[in-house]
Every structure is written in structure tokens, then in C-alpha cells.
Design a protein around this motif. Structure first.
Motif, PDB file in Angstrom:
ATOM      1  N   GLY A  71      42.210  47.330  44.112  1.00 34.75           N
ATOM      2  CA  GLY A  71      41.738  46.050  43.569  1.00 34.75           C
ATOM      3  C   GLY A  71      42.761  44.939  43.638  1.00 34.75           C
ATOM      4  O   GLY A  71      43.960  45.166  43.713  1.00 34.75           O
ATOM      5  N   LYS A  72      42.233  43.763  43.616  1.00 36.60           N
ATOM      6  CA  LYS A  72      43.072  42.567  43.683  1.00 36.60           C
ATOM      7  C   LYS A  72      43.196  41.969  42.288  1.00 36.60           C
ATOM      8  O   LYS A  72      42.224  41.890  41.549  1.00 36.60           O
ATOM      9  N   ILE A  73      44.400  41.570  41.987  1.00 39.93           N
ATOM     10  CA  ILE A  73      44.645  40.963  40.684  1.00 39.93           C
ATOM     11  C   ILE A  73      44.737  39.459  40.881  1.00 39.93           C
ATOM     12  O   ILE A  73      45.430  38.997  41.797  1.00 39.93           O
ATOM     13  N   VAL A  74      44.063  38.728  40.038  1.00 32.51           N
ATOM     14  CA  VAL A  74      44.076  37.268  40.197  1.00 32.51           C
ATOM     15  C   VAL A  74      45.252  36.674  39.430  1.00 32.51           C
ATOM     16  O   VAL A  74      45.735  37.261  38.455  1.00 32.51           O
TER      17      VAL A  74
END
Lengths: 311, 202
Positions: free
Chosen positions: A54-57
């Protein structure tokens, strides 16, 4: 192809992003290599899950905080771009060279000329005063001091008596800030005046302390200290006498000269005693500049001291 | 599929247009670049550093370097690659800094450490404020992440760039300055180490 070469292509093999010929080679290798097959099985499971991590904002307010850190374009740093940009590069370079040349000229040539002119007008007025309570001893072996014609340092001064010297000095009534800044002066004993000799002040050549000066081979080096603006004051006089006593206790010789209303104390001291001397005089103030290295093979060092009275 | 490719192809052109706008004195162009890449840069920093605060510091420092270095951008390479290179180097500097290392060596009393297979585990994990808690729900993914974090720095950078960020080998070679073959072989070695660490999990 060996296993490590095969494994470096396994991801491309999985992605079907590989030349058919290489694909055939890898397929053939996998059928016979258990280790590489396990590696491929691991990649089949691992790669999709790694992508799923997942990508963290960025946290809220990230741009605002960044914008605060950015340099403000409305406040250009000096030199202003507006001021410089209209000028073509060659013109800017020319102006820069002119400014540099002017600064160098201002700080070098006129200053030297001015100093030379002053020195020419000021006759060498060096004189040596014996410490007041020192018993004057006659020595059969007299030696002409190499500092100047007018400075005659007698051999008797080489036999010190710090006690008598100190008792002759006035008490220090207040704190004196002694500013010492040593720099070597190429010395010539060819009969030049003290003033002219002192005009040959050069930048310290700390590594070249063999005693072989430019103007006189084998002649002792002369170190000059800053002049005092209030040479006649009691405090300076007291310190002069104190230092004179230290020099005498270390087997050195002293003489005083006046230059431009400043009182300079010329000290001749054995090289072996130099460090000890410098250590002794530090109690009169902070020595701000590094000492020049003294070659122990050097026979002697001559030093001029000047004092500046503190507030 | 074709739309994706066209988007990928259009990205450098759009980046170059924004850079040219910034160089012509339009500050809004730089803001657009920040908006476009802030999440990617922050994510990369967070993956490499493992701390939200450090990641934000590094991401902002990287953008500041880009701001001051854009005048020297020669439009010959991808802006993204250039930005990633700056970000990775900034993170490396942060990791090498004394302050960061001393902080890494500190053990908090309420979070005792257990070291197992070079991996660092906490007995009590407080993930309430961590973005991790929002993003990672799968247990396996969490274990994979821990295994990646336990890798040596140079292997971790490659794994994050390739397997998590999804950069191509060519892009990673441009970001890290390594040769393409070296990138492939080092990645294969890093994955092999991961496989050893994740034995029994995957």
C-alpha cells in the motif's frame, strides 16, 4: 547460465517481459533446478503481496509547511537578481574585476607607501634602558646587537636577576590586556636601522624557521608585536618591566625602542627558552595568535613586544 | 490498457511543461509538481525511514533541493527519476546522520524490542497513530514489511523501489546510478534474503 543469472531474470520471466529465447532457457533451467524453482514459487506469492503493502499519503498540511520553507521570491537575496541580470555577463565580469583590483590596490600599495613614508620620517630612536635595580656588570665579551645601530645590547643583560628586575618595576595597578601577535621579520645585520628592519614585516612562515632568513643567512629572526597606543602609561610600563624580568631570568636581553608613539620592547632570547618565555607572558593576557614554531637549532630569537592597555 | 500507456507517456511531457513554467517565473508550476509527486516522495521516504516525522522532513528537504536545483535540470531525463534520486540520497544522508542513528539505538521502555533473524519486533505495538494501521490490514503484508525493514540499507532501497514502488529496472538504474545488470543481480540477491527471512510465512 548459472543460477544467479537465471534468478536475476525471474521477475521478468514472471511478468512475461522477456525474449522468447531467454524464456526457453529459463524454462529449461527451472525444470532441472529445484532451488530456482522454489525461488520462482516464492516470487509468485511475494511480489503481488509486496505491491499490496500500500501507498501512504503525505500528511495534511504538507504543501503548506513546504511552502513556508521555500525561499520567498518577493524577497530576493542580495545581490539582487534584478540588479545584476540586466548587465551582460562580460560587463558583470569586468565590473567585478575592477572592484577586486581596487580593493587589492587600496589595501596593499598605498598602505605600504604610507608606511614607508612614515618610517622614513621617523629616525631610529631605539634605546636600551637597564632595569632600575639591576647591578650593572661589566662583561669583557661585548657583542653588537644585530637589531639596529642604535640598539646596543650588552652581554651583561644575558645574566638575569628577575628578583631585582621585578623590585625595580612599578606595581601593576590595574589589569592590562596584552595583545600579542607574533610575526617574523626578515632580519639583516648589515647595519640597517631598526626602523627599516621593522618595515620588513612579512607574513609568518611558520614552517621555515631554520634561522635562514631571506636577507641574512644564519641571522636570527626578529618577531614584532603590535605597538601600543599608550606606551607611556604606568600599566604598560609595569608590564614592560615584568616581561623584561622574565626575559632576563631566562638568559635573554631586552631593549626598548619608540616607534610612532608606541613603545616596543625588543627581546633577544635563546631559542630553547622561547616556549618557556611565551608560557610565562601569557599570564599578562590572552595570546590570540598562534606562536611561530621555533627551531631548537636556532641560536637565538629576537622579539619585539608591544602592549595595548585594556579598558 | 492503452489509456494507461498514454498516461505514462504523457507524464514526462507534463512534468517538463511544469518545469519550464517554473523556470519562466511561474511559482504555481512548482506547486503543481509538489501536488503531483508529494505522496510518492513521502511514501518512498516512509518506506526507507520507517517514521512519519522523519519521512516528512526528508520529503520536504528533497522538494527544497529540487526547488533550488531545477535551474540545472536539463530535460534529458525523466523528472520522476531525478526526483527519486534526490529523495533516495536525502534519505541515505538522514540514515547516516548521527541524530538518526542515536534515535534508532534508543530503546523505549514501554516498547521492548525482540530481535529475531535480524528483524526488529516490538512486544507491544502501538499503531494507533501510524498510517501503517490504516493501510496494512493483512497479517502477511505486515510480516513482509518487517522482513524488508530488516534488510541491509542498499537491498532495502532496491526492494522498495522495485517491489513496492513498482519502478522498472531501467528507472532503478537511473535512480541509484547502478548498472542495469547490477540492479538485477542485487535485486535477485535481496529477494533471496527475503525468502530466507519469510520462510514459513510465504
Amino acid at each position: 547460465m548459472n543460477c544467479s543469472q537465471i534468478r536475476s531474470h525471474l521477475k521478468d520471466y514472471l511478468d512475461d517481459n522477456i525474449h522468447p529465447r531467454l524464456q526457453a532457457i529459463i524454462t529449461g533451467h527451472l525444470s532441472s533446478c529445484d532451488g530456482c524453482s522454489k525461488e520462482l514459487a516464492f516470487l509468485k506469492t511475494y511480489l503481488p503481496q509486496a505491491k499490496d503493502i500500500g501507498k501512504i499519503v503525505a500528511p495534511p498540511g504538507f504543501e503548506l509547511r513546504l511552502r513556508q520553507k521555500l525561499p520567498n521570491p518577493s524577497q530576493p537575496s542580495f545581490p539582487s537578481r534584478k540588479w545584476f541580470l540586466p548587465l551582460p555577463a562580460p560587463v558583470t565580469a569586468f565590473v567585478g574585476i575592477l572592484i577586486t583590483a581596487a580593493v587589492i590596490f587600496y589595501f596593499s600599495k598605498p598602505y605600504k607607501l604610507m608606511e614607508k613614508e612614515q618610517l622614513r620620517k621617523t629616525p631610529a630612536s631605539a634605546s636600551y634602558k637597564l632595569p632600575e635595580n639591576r647591578p650593572a656588570k661589566k662583561s669583557s665579551q661585548k657583542k653588537q646587537a644585530p637589531v639596529a645601530d642604535s640598539i646596543a645590547l650588552s652581554q651583561e643583560q644575558a645574566k638575569p636577576d628577575i628578583t631585582s628586575s621585578r623590585t625595580g618595576a612599578k606595581e601593576i595597578s590595574r589589569t592590562v590586556a596584552l595583545t600579542l601577535s607574533l610575526w617574523p621579520v626578515n632580519y639583516s645585520d648589515s647595519g640597517e636601522s631598526a626602523a627599516k628592519t621593522r618595515s620588513q614585516i612579512t607574513v609568518p612562515e611558520l614552517s621555515n624557521s631554520t634561522g635562514q632568513s631571506a636577507t641574512g643567512e644564519g641571522s636570527p629572526r626578529v618577531f614584532a608585536l603590535e605597538k601600543s597606543e599608550k606606551a607611556e602609561s604606568d600599566a604598560v610600563y609595569s608590564v614592560t618591566n615584568e616581561i623584561r624580568g622574565i626575559v632576563n631570568s631566562l638568559g635573554g636581553k631586552t631593549a626598548t625602542v619608540k616607534k610612532n608613539s608606541a613603545q616596543l620592547l625588543i627581546i633577544k632570547i635563546q631559542a630553547q627558552q622561547y616556549q618557556q618565555f611565551v608560557h610565562a607572558i601569557t599570564k599578562y593576557g590572552e595570546v590570540k595568535k598562534p606562536y611561530p614554531k621555533v627551531n631548537q637549532n636556532e641560536q637565538s630569537i629576537e622579539i619585539e613586544l608591544g602592549f595595548q592597555e585594556g579598558n | 490498457m492503452s489509456k494507461g500507456i498514454s498516461e505514462i507517456m504523457a507524464a514526462p511531457i507534463e512534468d517538463h511543461r511544469l518545469i519550464a513554467g517554473f523556470l519562466n517565473g511561474d511559482p504555481e508550476s512548482f506547486n503543481q509538481l509538489v501536488l503531483q509527486y508529494k505522496n510518492q516522495v513521502f511514501n518512498l521516504c516512509y518506506r526507507l525511514l520507517g517514521d512519519v516525522g522523519d519521512a516528512e522532513d526528508c520529503a520536504q528537504e528533497a522538494f527544497l533541493k529540487v526547488y533550488s536545483g531545477l535551474k540545472g535540470f536539463r530535460f534529458q531525463s525523466s523528472f520522476k527519476t531525478w526526483l527519486y534520486r534526490i529523495t533516495v540520497n536525502t534519505c541515505k544522508n538522514k540514515i547516516a546522520s548521527a541524530e538518526y542513528r542515536s534515535r534508532q539505538n534508543m530503546i523505549e521502555l514501554d516498547k521492548p524490542f525482540l530481535q529475531k533473524d535480524d528483524a526488529v519486533y516490538r512486544e507491544i505495538e502501538d499503531n494507533t497513530n501510524s498510517p501503517e494501521s490504516l493501510m496494512i490490514e493483512k497479517e502477511t503484508a505486515s510480516v513482509i514489511l518487517k522482513a524488508i525493514n530488516s534488510l541491509p540499507q542498499h537491498e532495502k532501497i532496491l526492494i522498495v523501489l522495485c517491489d513496492i514502488e513498482g519502478n522498472s529496472y531501467h528507472e532503478i538504474a537511473a535512480i541509484t546510478g547502478l548498472k542495469l545488470g547490477t540492479v538485477k543481480s542485487k535485486l535477485a540477491r535481496a529477494r533471496h534474503h527475503l525468502r530466507n527471512k519469510l520462510e514459513g510465512v510465504i
